[in-house]
Design a protein around this motif. Structure first.
Motif, PDB file in Angstrom:
ATOM      1  N   GLY A  78       0.782  -1.228   0.000  1.00 57.24           N
ATOM      2  CA  GLY A  78       0.000   0.000   0.000  1.00 57.24           C
ATOM      3  C   GLY A  78       0.811   1.273   0.000  1.00 57.24           C
ATOM      4  N   ILE A  79       0.118   2.381   0.177  1.00 61.14           N
ATOM      5  CA  ILE A  79       0.723   3.700  -0.015  1.00 61.14           C
ATOM      6  C   ILE A  79       1.716   4.079   1.073  1.00 61.14           C
ATOM      7  N   ILE A  80       1.679   3.385   2.206  1.00 67.31           N
ATOM      8  CA  ILE A  80       2.577   3.742   3.301  1.00 67.31           C
ATOM      9  C   ILE A  80       3.362   2.539   3.800  1.00 67.31           C
ATOM     10  N   GLY A  81       3.232   1.415   3.100  1.00 73.14           N
ATOM     11  CA  GLY A  81       3.972   0.230   3.497  1.00 73.14           C
ATOM     12  C   GLY A  81       3.391  -0.447   4.724  1.00 73.14           C
ATOM     13  N   PHE A  82       2.081  -0.661   4.731  1.00 73.70           N
ATOM     14  CA  PHE A  82       1.444  -1.416   5.810  1.00 73.70           C
ATOM     15  C   PHE A  82       2.026  -2.826   5.820  1.00 73.70           C
ATOM     16  N   GLN A 142      -9.086   2.422  -1.134  1.00 69.66           N
ATOM     17  CA  GLN A 142      -8.161   3.544  -1.251  1.00 69.66           C
ATOM     18  C   GLN A 142      -8.394   4.540  -0.122  1.00 69.66           C
ATOM     19  N   GLN A 143      -9.661   4.819   0.163  1.00 63.87           N
ATOM     20  CA  GLN A 143      -9.981   5.732   1.260  1.00 63.87           C
ATOM     21  C   GLN A 143      -9.532   5.163   2.592  1.00 63.87           C
ATOM     22  N   ALA A 144      -9.696   3.850   2.773  1.00 62.00           N
ATOM     23  CA  ALA A 144      -9.258   3.204   4.013  1.00 62.00           C
ATOM     24  C   ALA A 144      -7.753   3.359   4.201  1.00 62.00           C
ATOM     25  N   GLN A 145      -6.981   3.200   3.112  1.00 63.29           N
ATOM     26  CA  GLN A 145      -5.535   3.400   3.195  1.00 63.29           C
ATOM     27  C   GLN A 145      -5.212   4.848   3.560  1.00 63.29           C
ATOM     28  N   ASN A 146      -5.903   5.788   2.926  1.00 67.64           N
ATOM     29  CA  ASN A 146      -5.683   7.203   3.251  1.00 67.64           C
ATOM     30  C   ASN A 146      -5.994   7.482   4.720  1.00 67.64           C
TER      31      ASN A 146
END
Length: 269
Positions: A78-82, A142-146
């Motif tokens: 993901g966008i932040i490396g979960f 996507q919103q959940a990742q944000n």
């Protein structure tokens, strides 16, 4: 992005609560400068992090990213490396399921519970990887990742930076540190790095010089990075953040030119 297994799940909520108990993040700084919460500044921050994490400025293309990078933390995604081994991926899928029950990843919650704190892929594997990529096309995911990026990393770090009297560059420096090292107070976590820096220089809120303090923070950050083989390339400090600091660009205003891992990047406006 990466940290000792289980550290995130235990400490993220506590850090967020402690930081948010102070003043909330706002777009306009005390001196009328623009903070990292401003949409354009935040976009710059996302691109800077992506240049180091994904060798691309296109951070929105990373919703679908997932792989095991061999760091002992299971899948990074993901966008932040979960990470599946550090709790934040579990929290993300829980949040996604709360927003949209019956999603394609919900069935993996029991497996994510079991592998938390380890590098194991048990109950995940290729099927999970494929389903993660499918979920990444869902605007709700996507919103959940944000949401989780902001809750665990962006909002706590930027709010702490504001309380320390730092402008947009310092806010970004804090954010990038918490992304890589995670919340917490041991020597290689965000809180520990900040505590080390404060032993050598006062924050602006304490009456110190902003540039002097940020140099001390980057020194402490670099020392923390060098303790782990996965982080021993310190270019995101040396040829990115330190470049902006040396230029006196404390408001993180474009144009910005930097390198990470030897690759050159620019944000011109």
């Amino acid at each position: 992005m990466q940290l000792t297994p289980t550290r995130r799940a235990v400490l993220a909520a506590a850090l967020a609560a402690a930081v948010l108990a102070g003043s909330g993040a706002t777009s306009a700084g005390a001196a009328g400068t623009v903070n990292l919460t401003d949409p354009h500044k935040k976009e710059i921050a996302m691109e800077l992090v992506s240049s180091a994490e994904n060798s691309s400025l296109d951070w929105k293309a990373q919703y679908k990213y997932i792989e095991d990078i061999g760091d002992g933390r299971g899948y990074t995604a993901g966008i932040i490396g979960f990470c599946s081994g550090t709790g934040d991926m579990l929290d993300l899928v829980k949040h996604y399921t709360a927003l949209k029950s019956g999603n394609v990843l919900a069935k993996y919650l029991p497996a994510l519970e079991k592998v938390n704190g380890s590098a194991s892929h048990s109950g995940l594997g290729t099927a999970f990887v494929n389903d993660w990529k499918k979920a990444a096309a869902d605007p709700v995911f996507q919103q959940a990742q944000n949401d989780e990026r902001d809750r665990v990393y962006f909002t706590p770090s930027v709010t702490q930076a504001e309380k320390d009297g730092l402008r947009a560059l310092g806010q970004f420096i804090y954010y990038d540190a918490i992304v890589m090292h995670g919340p917490g107070n041991d020597s290689t976590s965000f809180g520990g790095i900040r505590a080390t820096a404060m032993k050598h220089a006062k924050t602006p809120a304490q009456g110190g010089n902003e540039t002097t303090y940020l140099n001390a923070f980057l020194d402490a950050r670099k020392a923390a990075m060098l303790t782990e083989a996965a982080h021993d390339d310190t270019s995101r400090v040396d040829t990115e953040q330190r470049v902006f600091l040396k230029a006196g660009n404390l408001d993180l205003n474009p144009p910005l030119h930097w390198k990470t891992y030897g690759d050159s990047y620019s944000i011109n406006n």
